[in-house]
Scaffold this active site. Sequence first.
Site, short mmCIF file in Angstrom:
data_model
loop_
_atom_site.label_atom_id
_atom_site.label_comp_id
_atom_site.label_asym_id
_atom_site.label_seq_id
_atom_site.Cartn_x
_atom_site.Cartn_y
_atom_site.Cartn_z
N LEU A 115 0.84 -1.20 0.00
CA LEU A 115 0.00 0.00 0.00
C LEU A 115 0.88 1.25 0.00
O LEU A 115 1.87 1.30 0.72
CB LEU A 115 -0.86 -0.05 1.27
CG LEU A 115 -1.82 1.12 1.49
CD1 LEU A 115 -2.93 1.08 0.45
CD2 LEU A 115 -2.40 1.06 2.90
N HIS A 116 0.53 2.24 -0.83
CA HIS A 116 1.29 3.50 -0.80
C HIS A 116 0.37 4.66 -1.13
O HIS A 116 -0.46 4.60 -2.02
CB HIS A 116 2.49 3.45 -1.76
CG HIS A 116 2.15 2.99 -3.13
ND1 HIS A 116 2.03 1.66 -3.47
CD2 HIS A 116 1.89 3.68 -4.26
CE1 HIS A 116 1.72 1.55 -4.74
NE2 HIS A 116 1.61 2.76 -5.25
N LEU A 117 0.58 5.72 -0.36
CA LEU A 117 -0.17 6.97 -0.54
C LEU A 117 0.72 7.93 -1.32
O LEU A 117 1.87 8.18 -0.94
CB LEU A 117 -0.51 7.54 0.84
CG LEU A 117 -1.23 8.89 0.89
CD1 LEU A 117 -2.59 8.83 0.17
CD2 LEU A 117 -1.44 9.32 2.36
#
Length: 200
Positions: A115-117
């Site tokens: 997951l990456h923002l």
Amino acid sequence: MSKRKHENKDVTNEEKKLKPSGHWTTGLLKTIEDPKYIVSSDDLVTVIKDVYPKAEFHYLILPKEDISSLKSVKKDHLHLLNHMEATANKLVAEEKHKHRNFKISYHAEASMLRLHLHVISDDMNSPCVKTKKHWNSFNTDFFLKSTDVIEGLKENGKVILPSRDECKKYMETPLKCHKCEYLPKHMPDLKRHILKHVEK
Ligand code: AMP
Ligand code: ZN
């Protein structure tokens, strides 16, 4: 992650270059260990510079917990997602970002694992912006605001993502300047045009 999932991605061959160990989709897991790219880190997250930035400032915030994507996010992760957003807001507030607008968003279908923002300035002025998919992935509703993702998680206990067909439609959206009504003929035209919106 299935093979089919990658057919539609906005990843250039440069980004797919096989690393000495591991599949290209695991590239972020190497970068979060690389002091050259680490911006900050705490108990819960690591902030890195995007290696193929799609704007003048482009960062990624990854959890320390090995969550593969938004699909694996559960209600228990609410605190983590709030922390990721708070970290993004702190970063955006730094002096060097003062005269910039930023987007703090997730790709509905990510190419890379964990997951990456994305925390990205809204200039889109970068040699790494090469394709219509690059453009549309940051400038359509394919790019899900962190605030909306968090609200959805609170309401539904999971992240409700656009369908595959909706994602395909976002990617096929005709090119349009994100700052005015200009309809470019092609990417080089758009890249030339956006320079007039970039603050000198
Ligand atoms: P996404 O489509 O949300 O998975 O975006 C992945 C992001 O990771 C893109 O903005 C790429 O430019 C970036 N990227 C690709 N490979 C690497 C890498 N090895 N290290 C850091 N960032 C990368
Ligand atoms: Zn414009």
